[in-house]
Write an enzyme that holds these catalytic residues in place. Structure first.
Site, PDB file in Angstrom:
ATOM      1  CG  ASP A 178      -1.923   1.240   1.273  1.00 30.72           C
ATOM      2  OD1 ASP A 178      -1.294   2.181   0.688  1.00 30.72           O
ATOM      3  OD2 ASP A 178      -3.001   0.935   1.364  1.00 30.72           O
ATOM      4  CG  HIS A 179       1.254   4.213  -3.287  1.00 34.93           C
ATOM      5  ND1 HIS A 179       0.332   3.825  -3.732  1.00 34.93           N
ATOM      6  CD2 HIS A 179       1.531   5.597  -3.545  1.00 34.93           C
ATOM      7  CE1 HIS A 179      -0.571   4.921  -4.140  1.00 34.93           C
ATOM      8  NE2 HIS A 179       0.136   5.967  -4.049  1.00 34.93           N
ATOM      9  CG  HIS A 241      -4.430   4.181  -0.768  1.00 33.05           C
ATOM     10  ND1 HIS A 241      -3.448   3.158  -0.860  1.00 33.05           N
ATOM     11  CD2 HIS A 241      -4.493   4.567  -2.116  1.00 33.05           C
ATOM     12  CE1 HIS A 241      -3.004   2.975  -2.228  1.00 33.05           C
ATOM     13  NE2 HIS A 241      -3.640   3.861  -3.044  1.00 33.05           N
TER      14      HIS A 241
HETATM   15  C1  BG6 Z   1      -3.678   4.486  -6.479  1.00 32.89           C
HETATM   16  C2  BG6 Z   1      -4.991   4.425  -7.110  1.00 32.89           C
HETATM   17  O1  BG6 Z   1      -3.841   3.300  -5.699  1.00 32.89           O
HETATM   18  O2  BG6 Z   1      -3.466   5.478  -5.951  1.00 32.89           O
HETATM   19  C3  BG6 Z   1      -5.196   5.667  -8.004  1.00 32.89           C
HETATM   20  O3  BG6 Z   1      -5.301   3.105  -7.854  1.00 32.89           O
HETATM   21  C4  BG6 Z   1      -4.897   6.977  -7.319  1.00 32.89           C
HETATM   22  O4  BG6 Z   1      -6.417   5.900  -8.549  1.00 32.89           O
HETATM   23  C5  BG6 Z   1      -3.393   6.735  -6.754  1.00 32.89           C
HETATM   24  O5  BG6 Z   1      -4.738   7.930  -8.282  1.00 32.89           O
HETATM   25  C6  BG6 Z   1      -3.135   7.804  -5.899  1.00 32.89           C
HETATM   26  O6  BG6 Z   1      -1.899   7.996  -5.444  1.00 32.89           O
HETATM   27  P1  BG6 Z   1      -1.148   9.051  -4.954  1.00 32.89           P
HETATM   28  O7  BG6 Z   1       0.281   8.806  -4.464  1.00 32.89           O
HETATM   29  O8  BG6 Z   1      -0.735  10.043  -6.255  1.00 32.89           O
HETATM   30  O9  BG6 Z   1      -1.835   9.908  -3.961  1.00 32.89           O
END
Ligand code: BG6
Length: 491
Positions: A178-179, A241
């Protein structure tokens, strides 16, 4: 002094090696790791894809599509050229077990390197990839697998995929990404909460009035219409997230920062979320879908006009939820979550608002209405700010809001480390704390499933909201009942 063991050389194999994520995030992150000396010995990046490319053509693709995502301050042509000598490409039909022999030859040429498999393909391929790796004898005790979200579209399908992965890998070898957990302010929140005695007495009911988590994006669904239309904001963002952020805010102090201690505490939070009955879904959730409007000077199409989207789609591009955590620390404190595409601006932030004063001795209205807030912004700027009141200089007993900036955003920016880089470093080191454990993921789905089911069975259609707005008005209504509103003042 004890000597640090020499870092082990590794082969990082990226399935989906020509894909968008590989080009935008993974390869640039591995380049940074390489530049920092984090690819010891003869470590390699091996990209795997179905695309008909030879190695030169793949390197050319990296030059055109990945290099531009390396931060300009970190890009250096010579280092990039040396990095490419560590990058290999193998063409495989992922469903065809025999075609893995080509990968096997590469890996077996360096038998001492640990094998890290990164599955950046659609989840329906995860089972086949794991099975084919196992059937080709490519998994050993030193191997690890990282899997990208979404892992399934509901609890049952997530379970099926997890079972297939578990047929090939032990749970201790599985790294569910989960980044958001790789973002600096999220990790800093853990430091802030558990590295200081200041906040702990305040971190509870009776001290905190409400918690808001907003992840708003200005962009639409881009080229992912087909995927997005089957997924929607609840599965794409909230299940993972937003719930992970909520867990980091709400968890009890873990025993340590090792893999299972943090995950044990997050799991307890997920299990304490008040279950979503149909009545609560009706009262405490808002679905939205964007309709055409303008972002700055530009007109943007509505969701239904996007490529790959069904013209009568009911998929939500916005969701807001009010929830509660039924435990001693949080009973009675509302948690508000919202996320959406094509919103007014890109901002991800956690806003913790403390209780108001029991009684103000100051005559002016500013003081009477003021509350203290801790605002943890993940994007566009990484920052942690505490809103407090202070005296206006010179003006007798007149107050004004000021912000204590607790963050070191300049030094964060100086490092240019993205979330994927941090998580890849942990994958290489075998540290699981910032990856989701299976039971955590299952608990998150268990809470999300009733929302999906109620929306479906009750035919809850998404409410329209204009591109460039803050979502449907009803989302404000979730807070309005308590006389609150979304924190948008600094946005
Ligand atoms: C991803 C989603 O996990 O996270 C995308 O699949 C989303 O839809 C993205 O745009 C958002 O990541 P960040 O780091 O740009 O907020």
């Amino acid at each position: 002094m004890s000597e640090q063991p020499a870092p082990q050389a590794f082969d990082l194999v990226i399935f989906g090696g020509t894909g968008d994520l590989a080009m935008r995030k993974l390869v640039p992150a591995v380049y940074n790791i390489f530049k920092n000396g984090g690819m010891p010995g003869d470590s390699r990046l091996i990209a795997v894809a179905r695309t008909e490319l030879d190695l030169d053509a793949f390197h050319a693709l990296l030059d055109s599509d990945a290099q531009k995502h390396v931060h300009p301050d970190l890009f250096d042509p010579e280092t990039w050229a040396t990095f490419l000598t560590r990058v290999d490409f193998v063409r495989i039909d992922l469903m065809d077990c025999d075609s893995y022999s080509a990968l096997g030859e590469r890996l077996n040429a360096r038998p001492d390197n640990s094998r890290l498999y990164y599955l950046s393909t659609g989840p329906r391929l995860f089972g086949a990839i794991c099975n084919n790796l196992r059937a080709n004898g490519l998994i050993n005790a030193d191997s690890r697998v990282a899997v990208e979200k979404p892992l399934g579209h509901d609890r049952e399908s997530a379970n099926e995929i997890n079972d297939l992965i578990a047929d090939a890998f032990e749970e201790s070898q599985i790294f569910r990404i989960d980044h958001y957990l790789g973002k600096e302010p999220v990790q800093n929140l853990i430091a802030l909460r558990f590295g200081n005695s200041l906040f702990e007495p305040l971190w509870r009911r009776g001290r905190i009035r409400d918690v808001q988590i907003t992840v708003a994006e200005e962009l639409g669904i881009g080229r992912r219409g087909d995927f997005y239309d089957r997924t929607g904001a609840l599965r794409d963002m909230v299940q993972n997230h937003l719930l992970q952020l909520l867990c980091i805010i709400a968890m009890e102090p873990p025993l340590s920062v090792d893999g299972d201690s943090i995950r044990d505490e997050k799991l307890k939070v997920l299990r304490s979320l008040r279950p979503m009955t149909p009545e609560r879904v009706a009262n405490n959730t808002v679905r939205g879908q964007y309709v055409s409007g303008s972002v700055g000077e530009e007109e943007a199409p509505g969701y239904l006009e996007e490529n790959g989207v069904d013209s009568d789609s009911h998929t939500e591009t916005f969701v807001a939820i009010k929830t509660s955590i039924d435990n001693w620390r949080w009973a009675g404190v509302p948690f508000y979550l919202r996320t959406g595409k094509r919103m007014q601006t890109k901002v991800s932030e956690i806003v913790i608002t403390f209780d108001s004063l029991p009684h103000s001795i100051f005559p002016d209205q500013v003081a009477k209405n003021a509350v203290n807030r801790l605002v943890i912004q993940l994007q566009p700027v990484e920052s942690i700010k505490l809103h407090i009141l202070s005296k206006k200089p010179g003006d007798a007993l007149a107050l004004k809001p000021v912000m204590l900036d607790l963050d070191l955003s300049q030094s964060y920016n100086a490092n240019y480390i993205n979330a994927y880089q941090r998580l890849l470093v942990d994958l290489v080191a075998g540290k699981q704390a910032l990856f989701m454990r299976r039971d955590e993921q299952d608990a998150a789905w268990a809470w999300i499933d009733p929302i999906i089911n109620t929306w479906r069975t009750h035919g809850v259609a998404p409410k329209p909201y204009r591109v460039g707005s803050w979502g449907p008005a009803a989302s404000g209504g979730l807070l309005g009942r308590r006389g609150l509103s979304w924190h948008e003042e600094t946005l």
